[in-house]
Design an enzyme around this catalytic site. Structure first.
Site, PDB file in Angstrom:
ATOM      1  N   LYS A 106       0.852  -1.214   0.000  1.00  0.00           N
ATOM      2  CA  LYS A 106       0.000   0.000   0.000  1.00  0.00           C
ATOM      3  C   LYS A 106       0.873   1.244   0.000  1.00  0.00           C
ATOM      4  CE  LYS A 106       0.646   1.671   4.384  1.00  0.00           C
ATOM      5  NZ  LYS A 106       1.368   2.790   4.776  1.00  0.00           N
TER       6      LYS A 106
ATOM      7  N   ASP B  46      -2.784  -1.672  10.457  1.00  0.00           N
ATOM      8  CA  ASP B  46      -2.866  -1.543   8.989  1.00  0.00           C
ATOM      9  C   ASP B  46      -3.527  -2.762   8.343  1.00  0.00           C
ATOM     10  OD1 ASP B  46      -1.798   0.937   8.629  1.00  0.00           O
ATOM     11  OD2 ASP B  46       0.221   0.241   8.102  1.00  0.00           O
TER      12      ASP B  46
ATOM     13  N   ALA C 106       9.482  -0.228   5.205  1.00  0.00           N
ATOM     14  CA  ALA C 106       9.581   0.791   4.157  1.00  0.00           C
ATOM     15  C   ALA C 106       8.363   1.698   4.115  1.00  0.00           C
ATOM     16  CB  ALA C 106       9.742   0.091   2.805  1.00  0.00           C
ATOM     17  N   GLY C 107       7.393   1.496   5.021  1.00  0.00           N
ATOM     18  CA  GLY C 107       6.176   2.310   5.014  1.00  0.00           C
ATOM     19  C   GLY C 107       5.159   1.827   3.998  1.00  0.00           C
TER      20      GLY C 107
ATOM     21  N   PRO D 181       9.402  -4.158  -0.028  1.00  0.00           N
ATOM     22  CA  PRO D 181      10.518  -3.843   0.864  1.00  0.00           C
ATOM     23  C   PRO D 181      10.074  -3.827   2.332  1.00  0.00           C
ATOM     24  CG  PRO D 181       9.904  -1.924  -0.470  1.00  0.00           C
ATOM     25  CD  PRO D 181       9.165  -3.089  -1.024  1.00  0.00           C
ATOM     26  N   VAL D 182      10.947  -4.329   3.213  1.00  0.00           N
ATOM     27  CA  VAL D 182      10.633  -4.447   4.642  1.00  0.00           C
ATOM     28  C   VAL D 182      10.964  -3.129   5.353  1.00  0.00           C
ATOM     29  CG1 VAL D 182      11.196  -5.732   6.753  1.00  0.00           C
ATOM     30  CG2 VAL D 182      11.066  -6.928   4.566  1.00  0.00           C
TER      31      VAL D 182
ATOM     32  N   GLY E  89       4.110  -4.094   4.309  1.00  0.00           N
ATOM     33  CA  GLY E  89       4.401  -5.440   3.808  1.00  0.00           C
ATOM     34  C   GLY E  89       3.920  -6.545   4.743  1.00  0.00           C
ATOM     35  N   GLY E  90       4.250  -6.434   6.018  1.00  0.00           N
ATOM     36  CA  GLY E  90       3.853  -7.461   6.981  1.00  0.00           C
ATOM     37  C   GLY E  90       2.339  -7.518   7.138  1.00  0.00           C
ATOM     38  N   SER E  91       1.712  -6.341   7.213  1.00  0.00           N
ATOM     39  CA  SER E  91       0.247  -6.281   7.367  1.00  0.00           C
ATOM     40  C   SER E  91      -0.439  -6.887   6.151  1.00  0.00           C
ATOM     41  CB  SER E  91      -0.219  -4.832   7.506  1.00  0.00           C
ATOM     42  OG  SER E  91       0.448  -4.210   8.564  1.00  0.00           O
ATOM     43  N   SER E  92       0.159  -6.670   4.998  1.00  0.00           N
ATOM     44  CA  SER E  92      -0.425  -7.188   3.768  1.00  0.00           C
ATOM     45  C   SER E  92      -0.336  -8.722   3.733  1.00  0.00           C
ATOM     46  CB  SER E  92       0.327  -6.548   2.603  1.00  0.00           C
ATOM     47  OG  SER E  92      -0.132  -7.076   1.423  1.00  0.00           O
TER      48      SER E  92
HETATM   49  P1  ATP Z   1       3.821  -0.175   7.904  1.00  0.00           P
HETATM   50  O1  ATP Z   1       3.760   0.533   6.584  1.00  0.00           O
HETATM   51  O2  ATP Z   1       2.556  -0.964   8.215  1.00  0.00           O
HETATM   52  O3  ATP Z   1       4.279   0.702   9.037  1.00  0.00           O
HETATM   53  P2  ATP Z   1       6.395  -1.250   7.254  1.00  0.00           P
HETATM   54  O4  ATP Z   1       6.388  -1.370   5.770  1.00  0.00           O
HETATM   55  O5  ATP Z   1       7.068  -0.041   7.797  1.00  0.00           O
HETATM   56  O6  ATP Z   1       4.903  -1.330   7.772  1.00  0.00           O
HETATM   57  P3  ATP Z   1       6.928  -4.062   7.529  1.00  0.00           P
HETATM   58  O7  ATP Z   1       7.752  -4.336   6.319  1.00  0.00           O
HETATM   59  O8  ATP Z   1       5.511  -4.465   7.509  1.00  0.00           O
HETATM   60  O9  ATP Z   1       7.067  -2.512   7.911  1.00  0.00           O
HETATM   61  O10 ATP Z   1       7.668  -4.797   8.759  1.00  0.00           O
HETATM   62  C1  ATP Z   1       7.947  -4.203   9.955  1.00  0.00           C
HETATM   63  C2  ATP Z   1       8.440  -5.229  10.975  1.00  0.00           C
HETATM   64  O11 ATP Z   1       7.540  -6.332  11.049  1.00  0.00           O
HETATM   65  C3  ATP Z   1       9.801  -5.800  10.671  1.00  0.00           C
HETATM   66  O12 ATP Z   1      10.589  -5.546  11.820  1.00  0.00           O
HETATM   67  C4  ATP Z   1       9.607  -7.283  10.491  1.00  0.00           C
HETATM   68  O13 ATP Z   1      10.604  -8.038  11.132  1.00  0.00           O
HETATM   69  C5  ATP Z   1       8.248  -7.570  11.122  1.00  0.00           C
HETATM   70  N1  ATP Z   1       7.461  -8.580  10.376  1.00  0.00           N
HETATM   71  C6  ATP Z   1       6.686  -9.525  10.886  1.00  0.00           C
HETATM   72  N2  ATP Z   1       6.101 -10.259   9.933  1.00  0.00           N
HETATM   73  C7  ATP Z   1       6.497  -9.759   8.767  1.00  0.00           C
HETATM   74  C8  ATP Z   1       6.222 -10.096   7.416  1.00  0.00           C
HETATM   75  N3  ATP Z   1       5.408 -11.105   7.080  1.00  0.00           N
HETATM   76  N4  ATP Z   1       6.773  -9.334   6.461  1.00  0.00           N
HETATM   77  C9  ATP Z   1       7.585  -8.279   6.796  1.00  0.00           C
HETATM   78  N5  ATP Z   1       7.890  -7.944   8.040  1.00  0.00           N
HETATM   79  C10 ATP Z   1       7.365  -8.665   9.037  1.00  0.00           C
END
Ligand code: ATP
Length: 280
Positions: free
Chosen positions: A8, A132, A93-94, A90-91, A97-100
């Protein structure tokens, strides 16, 4: 069978204030893009794996947490399923990814069980996994309020090309919220204007109004990097550019593919993590 979990973007992100319960009241226009993780869910030993060695493999993985909540809500013992995640989003990254991934697990388990839960119920179960997740269950273009879980579906953003660029620094989410609390924000997104533009099917009007208040509270050196990426996107013909979520990824929306490719190539000269995708 594989399942897609889409990333997203925040077309807007505003923090309206701090609530008595300590959480922040948010107002965000969210948009799904085609960039996605791919999940395989199959009978196994109850393990989570991914192509990224550093992601949690057990209950700390949001995909696993979602599976647990699903069976809890259904009132049945959790069968030993293995979940493999091919991470492309990307992890940290805003881009949620995890929520998705969590949302994709909920939707897929619900489908396999013959849709015991409505979409609203599934979104509610998602809210127990992360704020999210309800939006990721819904997908598309939506207004998110509260902690992100109070959702209204919006008219879809007209389809367009998206260039994403993640600079190589990370930002702590609690630190960003603390900084937002401490400063007087100089600029806020025109959320009402974005909603009106979406209603009118106006891509340019939406893109021009995109803004994320966290861009203004980044430490100066990091803010300069995000601004530089946004400038490159606009110079290459983006209709608008903003940072997504708590960053650091910045993105631009393009009406034409050629300009988007040009922006991708230009940013790829400096940055390692650059993607070309489309809205859903
Ligand atoms: P948001 O935009 O919701 O703030 P983000 O993009 O900043 O999320 P994510 O990539 O969702 O962050 O991941 C954040 C943390 O969640 C990481 O520290 C990771 O170790 C943990 N995590 C747990 N499960 C997952 C997953 N399936 N995919 C990615 N990260 C995960």
């Amino acid at each position: 069978m594989s399942v897609q979990a889409r990333a997203k973007l925040n077309l807007t992100l505003d923090v309206l204030g701090r609530r008595p319960d300590g959480y922040h009241e948010l107002c965000m226009v969210m948009q799904s893009v085609q960039l996605c993780d791919v999940l395989e869910i199959a009978p196994g030993e109850g393990r989570v794996s991914s192509n990224l060695g550093y992601l949690p493999t057990g209950e700390k993985n949001l995909a696993w947490a979602a599976a647990r909540r699903f069976w809890e809500a259904l009132g049945r013992p959790q069968p030993p399923l293995d979940i493999h995640i091919e991470k492309r989003i990307p992890v940290c990254a805003g881009m949620a990814g995890g929520s998705s991934d969590a949302a994709a697990v909920l939707r897929e388990l619900n489908r396999r069980e013959g849709d015991p839960f409505t979409l609203e119920q599934l979104m509610k179960i998602g809210g127990q996994v992360g704020s999210d997740v309800p939006y990721c269950v819904l997908g598309g273009t939506a207004l998110a309020r509260g902690r992100g879980e109070v959702l209204t579906a919006l008219p879809p953003l007209p389809r367009c090309h998206v260039v994403l660029c993640k600079p190589d620094f990370s930002i702590s989410t609690p630190e960003l919220f603390a900084r937002a609390d401490a400063v007087k924000l100089r600029r806020r997104p025109d959320t009402a204007g974005v909603l009106a533009a979406l209603e009118a099917g106006d891509l340019e009007g939406t893109a021009r109004r995109m803004y994320n208040i966290f861009e203004d509270v980044l430490p100066p050196r990091q803010a300069a990097r995000v601004t530089e990426i946004k400038h490159t996107l606009i110079e290459c013909g983006a209709l608008g550019a903003a940072m997504s979520g708590t960053g650091p990824t910045a993105f631009g929306l393009f009406a034409g593919e050629e300009q988007a490719r040009l922006a991708w190539a230009q940013l790829a000269e400096t940055y390692q993590d650059v993607w070309l995708t489309e809205t859903v």
